[in-house]
Design a protein around this motif. Structure first.
Motif, PDB file in Angstrom:
ATOM      1  N   PHE A  10       0.743  -1.518   0.034  1.00 45.90           N
ATOM      2  CA  PHE A  10      -0.038   0.179  -0.101  1.00 45.90           C
ATOM      3  C   PHE A  10       0.996   1.323   0.174  1.00 45.90           C
ATOM      4  CE2 PHE A  10      -3.036  -3.168   1.629  1.00 45.90           C
ATOM      5  CZ  PHE A  10      -3.984  -2.679   0.511  1.00 45.90           C
ATOM      6  N   ALA A  11       1.900   1.178   0.510  1.00 41.09           N
ATOM      7  CA  ALA A  11       3.109   2.295   0.548  1.00 41.09           C
ATOM      8  C   ALA A  11       3.927   2.702  -0.401  1.00 41.09           C
ATOM      9  CB  ALA A  11       4.165   1.852   1.206  1.00 41.09           C
ATOM     10  N   MET A  12       3.446   1.439  -1.303  1.00 37.70           N
ATOM     11  CA  MET A  12       4.351   1.600  -3.100  1.00 37.70           C
ATOM     12  C   MET A  12       5.122   2.208  -3.484  1.00 37.70           C
ATOM     13  SD  MET A  12       1.754   0.615  -5.248  1.00 37.70           S
ATOM     14  CE  MET A  12       0.206  -0.466  -5.447  1.00 37.70           C
ATOM     15  N   GLY A  13       6.301   2.198  -2.691  1.00 37.69           N
ATOM     16  CA  GLY A  13       7.629   3.022  -2.662  1.00 37.69           C
ATOM     17  C   GLY A  13       7.461   4.029  -2.492  1.00 37.69           C
ATOM     18  N   GLY A  14       6.878   4.658  -1.730  1.00 40.62           N
ATOM     19  CA  GLY A  14       6.794   6.221  -1.064  1.00 40.62           C
ATOM     20  C   GLY A  14       6.055   6.840  -1.878  1.00 40.62           C
ATOM     21  N   TYR A  15       5.092   5.734  -3.294  1.00 46.72           N
ATOM     22  CA  TYR A  15       4.315   6.668  -3.369  1.00 46.72           C
ATOM     23  C   TYR A  15       2.606   5.983  -3.550  1.00 46.72           C
ATOM     24  CZ  TYR A  15       8.191   8.113  -6.491  1.00 46.72           C
ATOM     25  OH  TYR A  15       9.862   8.762  -6.695  1.00 46.72           O
ATOM     26  N   GLY A  16       1.981   5.412  -2.589  1.00 44.11           N
ATOM     27  CA  GLY A  16       1.248   5.282  -2.204  1.00 44.11           C
ATOM     28  C   GLY A  16      -0.170   5.745  -2.096  1.00 44.11           C
ATOM     29  N   GLN A  17       0.140   7.632  -1.662  1.00 46.38           N
ATOM     30  CA  GLN A  17      -0.480   8.008  -1.428  1.00 46.38           C
ATOM     31  C   GLN A  17      -1.160   8.872  -2.564  1.00 46.38           C
ATOM     32  OE1 GLN A  17       1.352  11.016   1.133  1.00 46.38           O
ATOM     33  NE2 GLN A  17       1.114  12.893  -0.758  1.00 46.38           N
ATOM     34  N   TYR A  18      -0.274   8.976  -3.580  1.00 41.50           N
ATOM     35  CA  TYR A  18      -0.447   9.581  -4.694  1.00 41.50           C
ATOM     36  C   TYR A  18      -1.426   8.173  -6.201  1.00 41.50           C
ATOM     37  CZ  TYR A  18       2.801  12.770  -3.721  1.00 41.50           C
ATOM     38  OH  TYR A  18       3.688  13.717  -3.119  1.00 41.50           O
ATOM     39  N   VAL A  19      -0.597   7.648  -5.724  1.00 37.99           N
ATOM     40  CA  VAL A  19      -1.339   5.962  -6.512  1.00 37.99           C
ATOM     41  C   VAL A  19      -3.341   5.386  -5.795  1.00 37.99           C
ATOM     42  CG1 VAL A  19      -0.953   3.877  -6.898  1.00 37.99           C
ATOM     43  CG2 VAL A  19       0.542   5.002  -7.058  1.00 37.99           C
ATOM     44  N   TRP A  20      -2.850   6.165  -4.502  1.00 36.28           N
ATOM     45  CA  TRP A  20      -4.290   5.192  -4.490  1.00 36.28           C
ATOM     46  C   TRP A  20      -5.821   6.166  -4.426  1.00 36.28           C
ATOM     47  CZ3 TRP A  20      -4.924   0.149  -4.095  1.00 36.28           C
ATOM     48  CH2 TRP A  20      -3.648  -0.072  -4.655  1.00 36.28           C
ATOM     49  N   GLY A  21      -4.626   7.480  -3.772  1.00 39.54           N
ATOM     50  CA  GLY A  21      -5.560   8.226  -4.065  1.00 39.54           C
ATOM     51  C   GLY A  21      -6.093   9.350  -5.427  1.00 39.54           C
ATOM     52  N   SER A  22      -4.647   8.838  -6.625  1.00 38.82           N
ATOM     53  CA  SER A  22      -6.124   8.833  -8.230  1.00 38.82           C
ATOM     54  C   SER A  22      -6.853   7.410  -8.000  1.00 38.82           C
ATOM     55  CB  SER A  22      -4.578   8.534  -8.709  1.00 38.82           C
ATOM     56  OG  SER A  22      -3.468   9.434  -9.036  1.00 38.82           O
ATOM     57  N   VAL A  23      -6.719   6.622  -7.495  1.00 44.51           N
ATOM     58  CA  VAL A  23      -7.822   5.242  -7.891  1.00 44.51           C
ATOM     59  C   VAL A  23      -9.258   5.732  -7.196  1.00 44.51           C
ATOM     60  CG1 VAL A  23      -8.389   2.937  -6.695  1.00 44.51           C
ATOM     61  CG2 VAL A  23      -5.868   3.469  -7.463  1.00 44.51           C
ATOM     62  N   ALA A  24      -8.869   6.118  -6.070  1.00 43.12           N
ATOM     63  CA  ALA A  24     -10.256   7.353  -5.087  1.00 43.12           C
ATOM     64  C   ALA A  24     -10.534   7.962  -6.339  1.00 43.12           C
ATOM     65  CB  ALA A  24      -9.320   6.979  -3.446  1.00 43.12           C
ATOM     66  N   VAL A  25     -10.339   9.197  -7.305  1.00 47.57           N
ATOM     67  CA  VAL A  25     -10.503   9.545  -7.109  1.00 47.57           C
ATOM     68  C   VAL A  25     -11.589   9.204  -8.723  1.00 47.57           C
ATOM     69  CG1 VAL A  25     -10.299  11.937  -9.001  1.00 47.57           C
ATOM     70  CG2 VAL A  25      -9.082  11.398  -6.477  1.00 47.57           C
TER      71      VAL A  25
END
Length: 60
Positions: A10-25
């Motif tokens: 879920f951390a995605m190598g430090g990019y998790g907030q961008y990846v999961w934020g994009s998925v949520a949007v």
């Protein structure tokens, strides 16, 4: 890429907030579009029903 724990995934190598934020949007946008399409379809069907009723009344 191999993750040893779900937290690393879920951390995605430090990019998790961008990846999961994009998925949520994207999911919010798709759900909103689905709801709006459903609403427009219902409105169109109601309009067609009203037109059919008016045509039946006019033909009498």
């Amino acid at each position: 890429m191999n993750w040893t724990s779900p937290a690393e995934f879920f951390a995605m190598g430090g990019y998790g907030q961008y990846v999961w934020g994009s998925v949520a949007v994207t999911l919010v946008a798709l759900c909103t579009e689905w709801l709006l399409l459903r609403q427009r379809r219902q409105a169109a069907l109601l309009q067609v029903k009203r037109q059919l009723i008016l045509r039946k009344e006019e033909s009498r």
